[in-house]
Design an enzyme around this catalytic site. Structure first.
Site, PDB file in Angstrom:
ATOM      1  N   ASP A  38       0.837  -1.191   0.000  1.00 44.70           N
ATOM      2  CA  ASP A  38       0.000   0.000   0.000  1.00 44.70           C
ATOM      3  C   ASP A  38       0.876   1.247   0.000  1.00 44.70           C
ATOM      4  OD1 ASP A  38       0.998  -0.001   2.567  1.00 44.70           O
ATOM      5  OD2 ASP A  38      -0.887  -0.609   3.503  1.00 44.70           O
ATOM      6  N   HIS A  47       0.542  -8.919  -4.258  1.00 47.95           N
ATOM      7  CA  HIS A  47      -0.395  -7.908  -3.759  1.00 47.95           C
ATOM      8  C   HIS A  47       0.392  -6.619  -3.518  1.00 47.95           C
ATOM      9  CE1 HIS A  47      -4.106  -6.721  -1.501  1.00 47.95           C
ATOM     10  NE2 HIS A  47      -3.241  -5.929  -0.880  1.00 47.95           N
TER      11      HIS A  47
END
Length: 459
Positions: free
Chosen positions: A81, A378
């Site tokens: 992120d 991810h």
């Protein structure tokens, strides 16, 4: 004869195809070391330098800190992120610095330089976060809720870059102690190459148990020794908690302080060594106290996801403790079993080799290492076309098509180690399964030191 030759050749090809992609004698630890350090370039926030090797990345977060009229640019995004979390970043820094301190002599000169660059990218930022001590510490940049609601490149992020602070007299012992440890450990890492910067880091460091242990090692001052002696029981240093990570320092603290007992004969710290011994014995399968869980393929396993963080941190502690035993000519007593440094190193090597490809799936869990590694990690920046190839803005929800795609990520995040397989050694290479497919800085940081050791001692 020609037909027989072709049959033999075909059989050999089939045999080779069934073999794991790596065998320990062929593992390129030096290559893996270089890539494990390069990974941190892909996690950089701020203004990127001209020698940036992960060149699909570009500048990001250039306004960080503006809402509090402070420059808080730089540092690392800790995972897939775009938030800068101070606590795991400080732990990452500590482990990178410890890798240099403990295993820097095993690093090729180029990788030693790259490792120090990786440390400094973090410490330059951490110095900014403690610039208003003792009144205030800046512990995070970026709103995790809005950030996690988007799938966008760090170069495009338009979510709130909220600055989170802890103000006196509110307690912030965890992040303050970890930042202290990071700065103290890094001061040692830079001592020979940049003494001025080393002193700056040391002057800024604070005083809590994990931090105090590093401050003691960095300064050799008795005040820190006294703090460790007097506060160990109160702060839980005697607890035999068998893990080590950014949110639990027990095992690492005990191993770090044991160096003083083993090499400097500071017997007032014996309780730390006893706890370190107990921890090491839990890792030895032949020991009566062995209770660490392993997958069928031999990987250390702990429930909760992102399992390779345990494998890399524990491998680091095994090698560090082996060094301390070696230099003091001592053995580890695990009940009826005496364990030498070489045995601890072999336990670590099994974890390393598993991660690099010697596992039931024959997959390297380090991205960009070998011909078979996770393709759908991810990670926002890796999974969305690079701003270099797709300069048009990709908004918060526009990135979802890339998240939901079954295609491999377009950008290879070289050196990233993913969360890894489950307890059955299974790994599905699924971007949505973040517990297995998300890389983090705190998985990689201890692995730098581990790989440095095996690059110099491959057998």
């Amino acid at each position: 004869m020609m037909a027989l030759h072709l049959i033999i050749k075909s059989v050999l090809v089939l045999i080779l195809l069934k073999l794991p992609l790596h065998h320990s004698s062929y593992l390129e630890y030096t290559e893996a070391l270089a890539k494990s350090i390069q990974f941190f370039e892909g996690q950089r926030s701020g203004f990127l330098p001209n020698d940036q090797r992960t060149n699909w990345r570009a500048n990001s977060g250039l306004g960080d800190g503006s809402e509090v009229n402070l420059d808080l640019t730089g540092g690392y995004y800790d995972a897939g992120d775009n938030v800068k979390f101070g606590f795991p970043m400080a732990f990452t820094t500590t482990m990178l610095a410890w890798s240099v301190i403990e295993f820097g002599d095993s690093m090729p000169a180029r990788e030693m330089r790259n490792a120090l660059v990786a440390v400094r990218w973090a410490t330059d930022y951490l110095l900014k976060t403690v610039s208003q001590l003792p009144d205030r510490i800046f512990v995070q940049v970026g709103d995790p809720h809005s950030d996690h609601n988007c799938w966008e490149r760090p170069e495009d992020m338009d979510t709130a870059r909220t600055v989170y602070t802890v103000n006196a007299p509110n307690p912030a012992s965890d992040v303050a102690g970890e930042t202290a440890a990071a700065l103290a450990a890094s001061s040692m890492a830079f001592r020979s190459s940049d003494s001025g910067y080393s002193q700056t880091l040391l002057r800024t460091a604070d005083e809590l148990l994990w931090g105090a242990a590093w401050l003691r090692r960095a300064t050799q001052e008795d005040s820190y020794l006294n703090y460790i002696q007097n506060n160990g029981k109160t702060l839980g240093a005697d607890d035999n908690i068998n893990e080590f990570g950014w949110d639990n320092k027990h095992a690492g603290l005990n191993v770090l302080v044991s160096k003083e007992v083993l090499e400097s004969k500071t017997y007032s710290l014996q309780s730390y060594k006893s706890s370190a011994d107990s921890f090491m014995c839990t890792l030895v399968p032949e020991s009566d106290s062995s209770h660490i869980e392993y997958t069928p393929g031999g990987l250390i396993y702990k429930p909760g996801g992102s399992n390779l963080q345990h494998a890399t941190t524990i491998s680091f502690l095994l090698l560090a403790y082996a060094n301390y035993l070696d230099r003091s000519s001592q053995l580890l007593n695990c009940g009826g079993v005496s364990v030498g440094p070489s045995h601890l190193r072999q336990l670590a090597k099994k974890q390393v080799d598993y991660i690099l490809g010697e596992n039931p799936k024959g997959i390297s869990y380090m991205v960009g290492y070998s011909n078979y590694y996770p393709q759908r990690i991810h990670h926002r920046g890796s999974s969305i076309p690079s701003i270099k190839d797709h300069p048009q803005f990709i908004a918060c929800k526009e990135g979802s098509i890339y998240f939901n795609s079954s295609d491999p990520n377009p950008n290879v995040l070289v050196g990233a180690i993913v969360g890894g397989p489950g307890k059955d050694d299974a790994y599905g290479d699924d971007r949505d399964d973040f517990r297995k497919s998300e890389p983090t800085t705190y998985i990689n940081a201890p692995f730098v030191g581990v790989l440095a050791y095996f690059a110099a001692n491959p057998n």
